[in-house]
Design an enzyme around this catalytic site. Structure first.
Site, PDB file in Angstrom:
ATOM      1  N   ALA A  19     -52.112  28.565  22.939  1.00 23.98           N
ATOM      2  CA  ALA A  19     -51.263  28.888  21.790  1.00 23.98           C
ATOM      3  C   ALA A  19     -50.483  30.170  22.058  1.00 23.98           C
ATOM      4  O   ALA A  19     -50.984  31.091  22.699  1.00 23.98           O
ATOM      5  CB  ALA A  19     -52.129  29.045  20.546  1.00 23.98           C
ATOM      6  N   ASN A  39      -1.447 -11.224 -14.724  1.00 22.83           N
ATOM      7  CA  ASN A  39      -1.099 -11.341 -13.318  1.00 22.83           C
ATOM      8  C   ASN A  39      -1.953 -10.348 -12.519  1.00 22.83           C
ATOM      9  O   ASN A  39      -1.890  -9.140 -12.760  1.00 22.83           O
ATOM     10  CB  ASN A  39       0.390 -10.994 -13.155  1.00 22.83           C
ATOM     11  CG  ASN A  39       0.802 -10.847 -11.700  1.00 22.83           C
ATOM     12  OD1 ASN A  39       0.269 -11.518 -10.828  1.00 22.83           O
ATOM     13  ND2 ASN A  39       1.770  -9.968 -11.451  1.00 22.83           N
ATOM     14  N   ALA A  54       0.834  -1.214   0.000  1.00 20.06           N
ATOM     15  CA  ALA A  54       0.000   0.000   0.000  1.00 20.06           C
ATOM     16  C   ALA A  54       0.861   1.253   0.000  1.00 20.06           C
ATOM     17  O   ALA A  54       0.485   2.278   0.541  1.00 20.06           O
ATOM     18  CB  ALA A  54      -0.915  -0.007   1.214  1.00 20.06           C
ATOM     19  N   ARG A  76      -2.984   9.095 -10.020  1.00 18.01           N
ATOM     20  CA  ARG A  76      -4.161   9.330 -10.871  1.00 18.01           C
ATOM     21  C   ARG A  76      -5.440   9.603 -10.088  1.00 18.01           C
ATOM     22  O   ARG A  76      -6.482   9.878 -10.663  1.00 18.01           O
ATOM     23  CB  ARG A  76      -4.357   8.139 -11.824  1.00 18.01           C
ATOM     24  CG  ARG A  76      -3.411   8.195 -13.023  1.00 18.01           C
ATOM     25  CD  ARG A  76      -3.756   7.136 -14.034  1.00 18.01           C
ATOM     26  NE  ARG A  76      -3.288   5.819 -13.610  1.00 18.01           N
ATOM     27  CZ  ARG A  76      -3.867   4.675 -13.984  1.00 18.01           C
ATOM     28  NH1 ARG A  76      -4.947   4.689 -14.747  1.00 18.01           N
ATOM     29  NH2 ARG A  76      -3.386   3.526 -13.582  1.00 18.01           N
TER      30      ARG A  76
HETATM   31  C1  UD1 Z   1       1.712  -4.854 -10.871  1.00 19.15           C
HETATM   32  C2  UD1 Z   1       2.392  -6.112 -11.384  1.00 19.15           C
HETATM   33  C3  UD1 Z   1       1.700  -6.570 -12.681  1.00 19.15           C
HETATM   34  C4  UD1 Z   1       0.226  -6.796 -12.408  1.00 19.15           C
HETATM   35  C5  UD1 Z   1      -0.409  -5.542 -11.814  1.00 19.15           C
HETATM   36  C6  UD1 Z   1      -1.812  -5.835 -11.369  1.00 19.15           C
HETATM   37  C7  UD1 Z   1       4.740  -5.975 -10.760  1.00 19.15           C
HETATM   38  C8  UD1 Z   1       6.110  -5.645 -11.212  1.00 19.15           C
HETATM   39  N1  UD1 Z   1       3.778  -5.819 -11.662  1.00 19.15           N
HETATM   40  O1  UD1 Z   1       1.908  -3.836 -11.833  1.00 19.15           O
HETATM   41  O2  UD1 Z   1       2.296  -7.763 -13.164  1.00 19.15           O
HETATM   42  O3  UD1 Z   1      -0.426  -7.142 -13.624  1.00 19.15           O
HETATM   43  O4  UD1 Z   1       0.321  -5.103 -10.650  1.00 19.15           O
HETATM   44  O5  UD1 Z   1      -2.431  -4.647 -10.983  1.00 19.15           O
HETATM   45  O6  UD1 Z   1       4.564  -6.394  -9.654  1.00 19.15           O
HETATM   46  N2  UD1 Z   1       3.404  -0.770  -4.564  1.00 19.15           N
HETATM   47  C9  UD1 Z   1       4.152  -0.504  -3.439  1.00 19.15           C
HETATM   48  N3  UD1 Z   1       5.424  -0.069  -3.587  1.00 19.15           N
HETATM   49  C10 UD1 Z   1       5.991   0.107  -4.804  1.00 19.15           C
HETATM   50  C11 UD1 Z   1       5.220  -0.163  -5.959  1.00 19.15           C
HETATM   51  C12 UD1 Z   1       3.920  -0.603  -5.790  1.00 19.15           C
HETATM   52  O7  UD1 Z   1       3.681  -0.652  -2.323  1.00 19.15           O
HETATM   53  O8  UD1 Z   1       7.160   0.497  -4.865  1.00 19.15           O
HETATM   54  C13 UD1 Z   1       2.029  -1.241  -4.388  1.00 19.15           C
HETATM   55  C14 UD1 Z   1       0.999  -0.268  -4.907  1.00 19.15           C
HETATM   56  O9  UD1 Z   1       0.537   0.590  -3.888  1.00 19.15           O
HETATM   57  C15 UD1 Z   1      -0.107  -1.194  -5.385  1.00 19.15           C
HETATM   58  C16 UD1 Z   1       0.628  -2.459  -5.794  1.00 19.15           C
HETATM   59  O10 UD1 Z   1       1.881  -2.406  -5.153  1.00 19.15           O
HETATM   60  O11 UD1 Z   1      -0.999  -1.528  -4.358  1.00 19.15           O
HETATM   61  C17 UD1 Z   1       0.805  -2.546  -7.292  1.00 19.15           C
HETATM   62  O12 UD1 Z   1       1.524  -1.431  -7.751  1.00 19.15           O
HETATM   63  P1  UD1 Z   1       1.296  -0.852  -9.195  1.00 19.15           P
HETATM   64  O13 UD1 Z   1       2.217   0.253  -9.405  1.00 19.15           O
HETATM   65  O14 UD1 Z   1      -0.136  -0.603  -9.411  1.00 19.15           O
HETATM   66  O15 UD1 Z   1       1.772  -2.113 -10.053  1.00 19.15           O
HETATM   67  P2  UD1 Z   1       1.708  -2.252 -11.614  1.00 19.15           P
HETATM   68  O16 UD1 Z   1       2.881  -1.583 -12.189  1.00 19.15           O
HETATM   69  O17 UD1 Z   1       0.372  -1.857 -12.085  1.00 19.15           O
END
Ligand code: UD1
Ligand code: CA
Length: 455
Positions: free
Chosen positions: A418, A164, A7, A13
Site C-alpha cells: 500500500a 391540410n 426547410a 418561434r
Molecule cells: C402551411 C400550409 C397550410 C397547412 C400548414 C400545415 C401553405 C400556403 N399553407 O401553412 O395549408 O395547413 O402548412 O402545417 O402551404 N417553407 C419554406 N419556404 C417558405 C415558406 C415555408 O421552405 O417560403 C417551409 C417551412 O420551413 C415549413 C413548411 O414550408 O417546413 C411550411 O411552412 P409554414 O410557414 O409553417 O406554413 P404554414 O403557413 O403554417
C-alpha cells in the site's frame, strides 16, 4: 419519383440561433428524420429547399444523394417548391414533405403516392381544434375544391375541421405548369402551394385525399414546447417497441434513447437511463437507475449499477460495474470484471476476473487476468506533454493508494505494498514497497500551548 423537402422557413418561434430543422429529436436533427424517411421511399431525386442562414443546414446534413435548392427570400410554400423544380425529373410523381414534420411514416406516404399517379393527392386530418391550419373545402358532393388558409378564410370556412397537413403528391408535369401560374394576391402576400388545388380542379384532374395512420405523424415543430411533445411521442414508441421485443422497463416513461438501442432477451432497464449513439445490451444485462451509455456494448448478464457512465467502451459478459463508475473511450473489459464506485477508466484493456472496486484512475493501461487494483490506485499516465502506458500482468495485486508512474510494468504475480509510488518496473512474484519505514518514538510529548500570566 421526386421528393421535395421544404426547410427554408425561419422558425422564429424557436427563439434559437440554431436553424429550426437542425434541432435534435431523439438525438437526430429534425430534418435528418425526414431525410431518413424519404430515403426509404427510394426517390430518384431528393431535393431539400433551404433558406437564408441555412448554410449550416446544408453543411451539417449534406450527402451525395441530396440536391439542394436555395430559397432566398422566402416567399411562401409555392415559391419554395419552384426553387426545387430545376432539380426534378419531369416524368413521374413529386412528393412534398416538410422539414419540420419529422414523424411522418413511410406507410402513410406510400398510400399518398399510390393515390397520386394520375391525381393531386393531399394528406389531410380531422382535428378537434383546426386553428392555424389551411382548411380543406369540399363541395356538396364531397369533392375537394380548394384549400383556404386561415388568414384568408371566412367564418364559415374556419368551422371546417379537415385540415391540410401540407404533405401532398402530384404528377410532376402538372406541378411545373401550376407553379408558373401562382400569384401572391392573398392576406400574407405569399405564393401558396395550396393554390394548386384550385388549378387542378379547373383542369378536371382528380383530387384525392389520404389520412395518416396516426395523428402524431403530421405534427409539426414550431416551438420548443412542440419539440418536447414530439420527443415524448418518439420515446414512448421506442419504449413500446423495446418492450414488445422482450425488454423489461421499470418505467417506459423514464427512458431516453437518442440513437439506436439493441437489446438481447431478458434485458432490464431501470428508470432515468439515457442511451446515445449505438448501444448494444446483450442477453440478461441489467442497467440500474440513472445510467448514461453512449456507443457501448455490454456483454451478457453484466450488471450496471446506478449512476454508471459509459462512453465508447466495451464491457464483457458477467461483469459488475458501478455504482458511480465511469468508463471512458477506449475501455475494453473482458468477462467477469468488477469495476466499483468512483473508478475512472480510459483507453485501457482489462482481462477476465480482474477487479478495481473503489476510487481509482486507470488510464492507458493493459491489465491482465485476476488482477486486484486496490482503492485509491492511480496510473500516472501523463507528464503534462505525453501519455505513457502502464502494464499490469496476470495475478498482480496493487496495494491501496499506489501510484504507478508510467511507463512502468508490474510483473506477473507481483504485489505492490500500500502507498507505493512505482517509478521502476516491479518484478514478478515479488513484493515491491516504496515508502519510508514506520517508526514509533517513545517518550515524545505533544507541544503544549504556553499560557502567559498577566503581570
Ligand atoms: C402551411 C400550409 C397550410 C397547412 C400548414 C400545415 C401553405 C400556403 N399553407 O401553412 O395549408 O395547413 O402548412 O402545417 O402551404 N417553407 C419554406 N419556404 C417558405 C415558406 C415555408 O421552405 O417560403 C417551409 C417551412 O420551413 C415549413 C413548411 O414550408 O417546413 C411550411 O411552412 P409554414 O410557414 O409553417 O406554413 P404554414 O403557413 O403554417
Ligand atoms: Ca407551420
Amino acid at each position: 419519383m421526386n421528393i421535395v423537402v421544404l426547410a427554408a422557413g425561419q422558425g422564429k418561434r424557436m427563439h434559437s440561433n440554431l436553424p429550426k430543422v437542425l434541432h435534435p429529436l431523439a438525438g437526430k436533427a429534425l430534418l435528418a428524420h425526414v431525410i431518413g424517411t424519404a430515403r426509404r421511399l427510394s426517390p430518384q431525386t431528393l431535393c431539400l429547399v433551404y433558406g437564408h442562414g441555412g448554410d449550416a443546414v446544408r453543411t451539417t446534413l449534406d450527402a451525395p444523394d441530396l440536391a439542394w435548392a436555395l430559397q432566398e427570400p422566402q416567399l411562401g410554400t409555392g415559391h419554395a417548391v419552384q426553387q426545387a423544380l430545376p432539380h426534378l425529373n419531369g416524368a413521374g410523381t413529386t412528393l412534398v414533405l416538410y422539414g419540420d414534420v419529422p414523424l411522418i411514416e413511410t406507410g402513410t406516404l406510400e398510400k399518398l403516392l399510390h393515390a397520386a399517379h394520375d391525381a393531386l393527392a393531399i394528406l389531410t386530418v380531422e382535428l378537434d381544434d383546426p386553428g392555424g391550419y389551411g382548411r380543406i373545402v369540399r363541395n356538396s358532393t364531397g369533392q375537394v375544391v380548394r384549400i383556404v388558409e386561415e388568414k384568408d378564410s371566412t367564418a364559415e370556412e374556419r368551422c371546417i375541421c379537415e385540415i391540410n397537413t401540407g404533405i401532398m403528391a402530384m404528377p410532376t408535369v402538372c406541378l411545373g405548369q401550376w407553379l408558373a401560374r401562382l400569384s401572391n394576391s392573398n392576406a400574407q402576400k405569399e405564393y401558396y402551394l395550396t393554390d394548386i388545388v384550385g388549378m387542378a380542379v379547373e383542369e378536371g384532374l382528380p383530387i384525392r385525399t389520404a389520412n395518416p395512420k396516426h395523428e402524431w405523424e403530421v405534427l409539426g415543430v414550431n416551438s420548443k414546447v412542440q419539440l418536447a411533445e414530439l420527443e415524448r411521442i418518439v420515446q414512448r414508441s421506442t419504449a413500446e417497441r423495446l418492450m414488445e421485443q422482450g425488454v423489461r422497463l421499470a418505467d417506459p416513461a423514464r427512458l431516453d434513447v437518442r440513437g439506436e438501442l439493441v437489446c438481447g432477451r431478458d434485458v432490464f432497464i431501470d428508470v432515468n437511463c439515457v442511451f446515445e449513439g449505438r448501444v448494444v445490451l446483450d442477453e440478461a444485462v441489467e442497467v440500474g437507475p440513472n445510467c448514461v451509455l453512449k456507443n457501448a456494448r455490454i456483454g451478457a448478464a453484466t450488471r450496471l449499477a446506478a449512476f454508471t457512465h459509459i462512453e465508447d467502451a466495451v464491457v464483457g459478459p458477467d461483469g459488475m460495474i458501478g455504482p458511480f463508475a465511469r468508463l471512458r473511450p477506449g475501455t475494453e473489459l473482458a468477462e467477469d470484471v468488477h469495476i466499483g464506485n468512483f473508478v475512472e477508466i480510459k483507453k485501457s484493456r482489462i482481462a477476465a476476473h480482474s477487479k478495481a472496486n473503489h476510487l481509482a484512475y486507470i488510464g492507458d493501461a493493459i491489465i491482465g487476468s485476476r488482477v486486484n487494483v486496490g482503492a485509491g490506485t492511480i496510473t500516472c499516465n501523463y507528464d503534462g506533454v505525453n501519455k505513457f502506458q502502464t502494464i499490469i500482468e496476470d495475478d498482480a495485486f496493487i496495494g491501496s493508494d499506489s501510484q504507478l508512474v508510467a511507463p512502468v510494468t508490474v510483473g506477473r504475480g507481483a504485489t505492490l505494498g500500500a502507498g507505493t509510488t512505482l517509478t521502476r518496473n516491479a518484478p514478478p512474484d515479488t513484493l515491491t514497497v516504496s515508502r519510508a519505514r514506520q517508526v514509533s518514538i517513545s517518550g515524545w510529548k505533544r507541544p503544549v500551548k504556553q499560557v502567559r500570566r498577566k503581570e
